[in-house]
Every structure is written in structure tokens, then in C-alpha cells.
Design a protein around this motif. Structure first.
Motif, PDB file in Angstrom:
ATOM      1  N   ASN A 130       0.793  -1.371   0.085  1.00 37.37           N
ATOM      2  CA  ASN A 130      -0.147   0.109   0.051  1.00 37.37           C
ATOM      3  C   ASN A 130       0.894   1.193  -0.008  1.00 37.37           C
ATOM      4  N   ILE A 131       1.964   1.404  -0.355  1.00 40.15           N
ATOM      5  CA  ILE A 131       2.804   2.451  -0.628  1.00 40.15           C
ATOM      6  C   ILE A 131       2.758   2.880  -2.097  1.00 40.15           C
ATOM      7  N   ASP A 132       2.054   4.106  -2.187  1.00 38.67           N
ATOM      8  CA  ASP A 132       1.918   4.611  -3.395  1.00 38.67           C
ATOM      9  C   ASP A 132       3.158   5.123  -4.134  1.00 38.67           C
ATOM     10  N   GLY A 133       3.362   4.313  -5.185  1.00 41.09           N
ATOM     11  CA  GLY A 133       4.481   4.772  -6.055  1.00 41.09           C
ATOM     12  C   GLY A 133       5.383   3.560  -5.956  1.00 41.09           C
ATOM     13  N   VAL A 134       5.395   2.454  -5.227  1.00 42.18           N
ATOM     14  CA  VAL A 134       6.055   1.466  -5.296  1.00 42.18           C
ATOM     15  C   VAL A 134       5.111   0.219  -5.416  1.00 42.18           C
ATOM     16  N   ASP A 135       4.075   0.004  -4.606  1.00 42.23           N
ATOM     17  CA  ASP A 135       3.228  -0.975  -4.684  1.00 42.23           C
ATOM     18  C   ASP A 135       2.373  -1.073  -5.916  1.00 42.23           C
ATOM     19  N   ASP A 137       0.158  -3.175  -7.102  1.00 43.58           N
ATOM     20  CA  ASP A 137      -1.333  -3.572  -6.738  1.00 43.58           C
ATOM     21  C   ASP A 137      -2.259  -2.236  -6.629  1.00 43.58           C
ATOM     22  N   ILE A 138      -1.690  -1.215  -6.372  1.00 41.24           N
ATOM     23  CA  ILE A 138      -2.424  -0.046  -6.009  1.00 41.24           C
ATOM     24  C   ILE A 138      -2.320   0.746  -7.335  1.00 41.24           C
ATOM     25  N   ASP A 139      -1.749   0.419  -8.255  1.00 42.03           N
ATOM     26  CA  ASP A 139      -1.465   1.301  -9.564  1.00 42.03           C
ATOM     27  C   ASP A 139      -2.156   0.917 -10.725  1.00 42.03           C
ATOM     28  N   ILE A 140      -3.542   1.601 -10.559  1.00 42.20           N
ATOM     29  CA  ILE A 140      -4.491   1.266 -11.541  1.00 42.20           C
ATOM     30  C   ILE A 140      -4.693   2.627 -12.423  1.00 42.20           C
ATOM     31  N   LYS A 141      -3.568   3.452 -12.322  1.00 42.58           N
ATOM     32  CA  LYS A 141      -3.661   4.905 -13.013  1.00 42.58           C
ATOM     33  C   LYS A 141      -3.886   4.661 -14.447  1.00 42.58           C
ATOM     34  N   PRO A 142      -4.645   5.722 -15.313  1.00 41.12           N
ATOM     35  CA  PRO A 142      -5.284   6.667 -14.563  1.00 41.12           C
ATOM     36  C   PRO A 142      -6.891   6.279 -14.580  1.00 41.12           C
ATOM     37  N   TRP A 143      -7.146   4.914 -14.426  1.00 44.51           N
ATOM     38  CA  TRP A 143      -8.303   4.326 -14.521  1.00 44.51           C
ATOM     39  C   TRP A 143      -9.117   4.461 -13.065  1.00 44.51           C
ATOM     40  N   MET A 144      -8.153   4.362 -12.317  1.00 41.07           N
ATOM     41  CA  MET A 144      -8.756   4.233 -10.685  1.00 41.07           C
ATOM     42  C   MET A 144      -8.024   5.114  -9.881  1.00 41.07           C
ATOM     43  N   ARG A 145      -8.412   5.434  -8.833  1.00 41.38           N
ATOM     44  CA  ARG A 145      -7.700   6.196  -7.606  1.00 41.38           C
ATOM     45  C   ARG A 145      -7.799   5.371  -6.403  1.00 41.38           C
ATOM     46  N   MET A 146      -6.898   4.834  -6.062  1.00 37.52           N
ATOM     47  CA  MET A 146      -6.598   3.872  -4.871  1.00 37.52           C
ATOM     48  C   MET A 146      -6.060   4.446  -3.694  1.00 37.52           C
ATOM     49  N   LYS A 185       9.359  -2.520 -20.708  1.00 34.34           N
ATOM     50  CA  LYS A 185       9.912  -1.408 -20.182  1.00 34.34           C
ATOM     51  C   LYS A 185      11.012  -1.704 -19.047  1.00 34.34           C
ATOM     52  N   ARG A 186      11.272  -3.097 -18.781  1.00 38.64           N
ATOM     53  CA  ARG A 186      12.200  -3.402 -17.958  1.00 38.64           C
ATOM     54  C   ARG A 186      11.708  -2.743 -16.331  1.00 38.64           C
ATOM     55  N   ARG A 187      10.599  -2.395 -16.107  1.00 40.51           N
ATOM     56  CA  ARG A 187      10.275  -2.049 -14.759  1.00 40.51           C
ATOM     57  C   ARG A 187       8.886  -2.311 -14.358  1.00 40.51           C
ATOM     58  N   ILE A 188       8.672  -2.172 -13.063  1.00 47.13           N
ATOM     59  CA  ILE A 188       7.170  -2.633 -12.568  1.00 47.13           C
ATOM     60  C   ILE A 188       7.100  -1.264 -11.938  1.00 47.13           C
ATOM     61  N   GLY A 189       5.931  -0.478 -12.350  1.00 47.52           N
ATOM     62  CA  GLY A 189       5.710   0.668 -11.616  1.00 47.52           C
ATOM     63  C   GLY A 189       7.372   1.478 -11.808  1.00 47.52           C
ATOM     64  N   ASP A 190       7.545   1.902 -10.790  1.00 49.57           N
ATOM     65  CA  ASP A 190       8.908   2.856 -10.424  1.00 49.57           C
ATOM     66  C   ASP A 190      10.128   2.089 -10.304  1.00 49.57           C
ATOM     67  N   ALA A 250      -7.991  -7.494   0.168  1.00 50.36           N
ATOM     68  CA  ALA A 250      -7.042  -7.586   1.239  1.00 50.36           C
ATOM     69  C   ALA A 250      -6.632  -6.303   1.900  1.00 50.36           C
ATOM     70  N   HIS A 251      -6.591  -5.298   0.596  1.00 50.97           N
ATOM     71  CA  HIS A 251      -5.629  -3.935   1.095  1.00 50.97           C
ATOM     72  C   HIS A 251      -6.507  -2.832   0.781  1.00 50.97           C
ATOM     73  N   THR A 252      -7.403  -2.880   0.101  1.00 50.32           N
ATOM     74  CA  THR A 252      -8.101  -1.681  -0.421  1.00 50.32           C
ATOM     75  C   THR A 252      -9.656  -1.606   0.052  1.00 50.32           C
ATOM     76  N   VAL A 253      -9.798  -1.554   1.497  1.00 52.28           N
ATOM     77  CA  VAL A 253     -11.168  -1.648   2.123  1.00 52.28           C
ATOM     78  C   VAL A 253     -11.131  -0.353   3.009  1.00 52.28           C
ATOM     79  N   GLU A 254     -12.182   0.071   3.918  1.00 52.24           N
ATOM     80  CA  GLU A 254     -12.294   1.104   4.386  1.00 52.24           C
ATOM     81  C   GLU A 254     -11.288   0.503   5.923  1.00 52.24           C
ATOM     82  N   HIS A 255     -10.600   1.363   6.533  1.00 51.47           N
ATOM     83  CA  HIS A 255      -9.830   1.251   7.815  1.00 51.47           C
ATOM     84  C   HIS A 255      -8.534   0.678   7.321  1.00 51.47           C
ATOM     85  N   THR A 256      -8.069   0.354   6.129  1.00 57.28           N
ATOM     86  CA  THR A 256      -6.533   0.113   5.712  1.00 57.28           C
ATOM     87  C   THR A 256      -6.064   1.315   5.541  1.00 57.28           C
ATOM     88  N   HIS A 257      -4.754   1.470   5.796  1.00 56.39           N
ATOM     89  CA  HIS A 257      -3.953   2.616   5.570  1.00 56.39           C
ATOM     90  C   HIS A 257      -3.103   2.889   4.388  1.00 56.39           C
TER      91      HIS A 257
END
Ligand SMILES: [Zn+2]
Length: 356
Positions: A130-135, A137-146, A185-190, A250-257
Motif C-alpha cells: 500500500n505504499i503509493d509509487g512502489v506497490d 497492486d494499487i497502481d491502476i492509474k489513470p483508470w482508478m484512484r486507490m 519497459k524493464r520495470r514494474i511501476g517505479d 486484502a488491502h483496499t477496504v475502509e480502515h486500511t492505511h
């Protein structure tokens, strides 16, 4: 972004958890890897896959039955991913490394790439949940904002409605688009991709070609284009929906940080184990059908704390971890039923689509 660093604690919660879980395995004399229950499940799922594939491709049943079998195949493929591939890739399927590798390799047969998975899931997602820019799984940009740290667009106001359509496409996009994007691209996210050896390249391409032959060329040859297309879409949509819903709960529900490291130092506020508890949630822990089918992915708290322990042991260690959380005043997030977790995911998406 520089690699984030976790805080170090004086009395480590992680060390205490490890101690208690080690004691559990010592006292019970159980191995932390898979057991006969897991191997039976693996045989059932793999046999179902082979039988369904042969029946659909070579003995094509009537339309209604064929569609029903394609739906079932979608569930079976997701089940192989959850129970065999995921445990194998974490090295928890068996105490034998070759069997773990074989289990992890099942992903290649199903159209994915075990190399990309290992980097995306084991290295990045498990370490930096759940660290934006690294994880990724939460990178569905620009389609979704996680997460609130991601840019907000007008279309996100409706993401709690249209996410079903995107999730339905996940499996098809994964095997036909996302793996190739990572490869070229030889990369996953950043994060840069680990260097691929000649064998890694050959395995990547060899299995991609085998998958295209098995899931596209051969069925078009035996069934004709239209029947194949309908069958493949039904199968792909079911697999995509099942996989993305189970992983997202697992990670994108209310209460998770969604913690972010300090910009200057790269340091995170919490130690690693506390970070995992703040970013992860369980669902339906007492539902026997879900427990059997989702390969411990409804016990994600236990999985994120102990990814090297087979999911077959999670219901047992769940109690030990809950107890420790209570003593250390660490919040433990769990939804009693799957429908509660799905409702919470929808609310979460709605909030993210509107929050500043
Ligand atoms: Zn995992």
C-alpha cells in the motif's frame, strides 16, 4: 522514489510474533509448509483444469453446458493461482524447492509469467504494501484512484460503479498486455526489473507461445472462431473478476492505511509488522468454502506477516496473532463475511473517487 525504510522498534512486535508462531509449530510438531490437505486440493484443481480443457476443446458440449464449463474453468484457474502458484512462489507449498518451483511455474502455463509475479508480488507488494509509487497492486492509474496521494480525475467519481468492468478484464489484460509492458519497459511501476538471464527470456517467450497455442490457436482450430471467442471471454472474465476481487479485499477496504515515507529521509512511521497490520485486512475467516478455495487469501494478515508459511495453517495461527495484537494494542482488521468486505471495498472506492 528512494526505497522506503521501516522504523525500528525497541521491543519488536515482529520478533514477538515470530517467537509465538515458532512455538506453535514446535509444540504441534507440524511443518510450516503444505500438507496432505493442500496436496489433495492441488490434485483436485489440476485434474479439474485438465478435464475441463479436454472436454471443452475436444468434446465440445452443447452451448449451455459449454458456457457453464467456461465459468467453472475461470474459477479453477483462479483457484490454481490462489492455492498452488501463490504458495509455490512463496516457497511454502512444500519443503522441496523443486516442488515449489513447479507449483510457481503453473502460472506460466496459465498465461502469466512467474518471473514478473515474483518481482511484482513477492519482492514489491509484500515488502512495500500500500505504499503509493512502489506497490504495483494499487497502481491502476489513470483508470482508478486507490489512495489519496494519487491524482484525482472526474471519472473517479464513478469508479465504485465501473470497477466491475475493469476487474473483469484483469486476467485478459494481465496475460496479453501487462506482462509484455513490464518485459519491454524493464520495470514494474517505479521499480526496475531484476536482470533477466537467457533462461528467463526463453521461459517467458516459450510459455507465452505455449499459452497462445493452448488457449487461442488450438480451440479456434477445433471449435471455430466465434465459439472460441465466446468461451474464452466467459472464462477470462470470470477468472479476472474472481482474482481481482479476492486480491483487492486484502488491502483496499475502509480502515486500511496507505502510509507514505518521509520525503527527505525515506523513513516510514511504523516497523514492518505494524505496517502490515495497518495495511491489510481479512475476510470470512470462518467460511469453509472460501477457506478452501481462496488459498488463505482471506487470511491476508497472517499471509503478510508469514508469507513463508503455507496458507493451510492460517486459521490456526490467526488466533495467536489476534491475541498478540490485543496485547500490543495493534488494530487487527477483519470482516466477518465476504459480502461485508465487498461492500467496504465499494465504499472505499467511492471515498477515494471523491476525497481531496
Ligand atoms: Zn503473497
Amino acid at each position: 522514489m528512494a526505497t522506503p525504510k521501516f522504523a525500528s522498534a525497541q521491543t519488536s512486535f515482529r520478533a514477538e510474533l515470530k517467537k509465538r508462531i515458532n512455538e506453535y509449530f514446535q509444540e504441534t510438531g507440524k511443518a510450516a509448509t503444505g500438507n496432505i490437505a493442500l496436496y489433495t486440493k492441488a490434485i483436485v484443481l489440476l485434474s479439474a483444469f485438465i478435464l475441463l480443457y479436454i472436454h471443452l476443446v475436444f468434446f465440445t458440449p452443447q452451448t449451455v453446458f459449454a458456457i457453464a464449463e467456461c465459468v467453472l474453468l475461470g474459477f479453477v484457474v483462479a483457484g490454481i493461482g490462489f492455492n498452488i502458484m501463490h504458495d509455490g512462489a512463496h516457497g511454502s507449498f512444500s519443503k522441496h524447492a523443486w516442488l515449489n518451483n513447479l507449483a510457481a511455474f503453473s502460472l506460466n502455463l496459465l498465461g502469466g509469467s512467474h518471473f514478473m509475479w515474483n518481482m511484482k508480488h513477492n519482492v514489491i507488494h509484500h515488502a512495500y504494501t500500500n505504499i503509493d509509487g512502489v506497490d504495483d497492486d494499487i497502481d491502476i492509474k489513470p483508470w482508478m484512484r486507490m489512495s489519496t496521494t494519487q491524482p484525482k480525475y472526474k471519472l473517479h467519481r464513478y469508479q465504485h460503479i465501473y470497477f466491475w468492468g475493469l476487474y473483469a478484464l484483469l486476467y485478459i489484460l494481465w496475460i496479453f498486455v501487462l506482462d509484455y509492458q513490464k518485459y519491454f519497459k524493464r520495470r514494474i511501476g517505479d521499480m526496475p526489473l531484476k536482470k533477466m538471464s537467457t533462461a528467463d527470456h526463453l521461459i517467458f517467450w516459450g510459455f507465452k507461445i505455449l499459452n497462445l497455442a493452448m488457449f487461442i490457436a488450438l480451440p479456434i482450430y477445433t471449435l471455430g472462431f466465434t465459439s472460441w471467442l465466446i468461451g474464452f471471454l466467459v472464462f477470462g472474465v470470470v477468472a479476472g473478476l474472481v482474482i481481482s476481487i479476492v486480491f483487492q479485499l486484502a488491502h483496499t477496504v475502509e480502515h486500511t492505511h496507505f502510509p507514505m515515507p518521509d520525503v527527505a529521509t525515506g523513513r516510514l512511521e511504523d516497523e514492518w509488522a505494524v505496517h502490515q497490520l495497518k495495511t491489510t485486512a481479512n475476510f470470512a475467516p470462518r467460511n469453509k468454502v472460501i477457506n478452501w478455495f481462496v488459498g488463505g487469501l482471506n487470511f491476508q494478515v497472517e499471509h503478510h506477516l508469514f508469507p513463508n508459511i503455507s496458507h493451510i495453517h492460517y486459521p490456526a495461527i490467526n488466533k495467536i496473532i489476534k491475541q498478540a495484537c490485543e496485547e500490543f494494542s495493534v488494530t487487527y482488521i477483519e470482516f466477518p463475511k465476504m459480502r461485508h468486505a465487498i461492500a467496504s471495498h465499494v465504499s472505499f472506492l467511492k471515498q477515494m473517487g471523491r476525497a481531496s
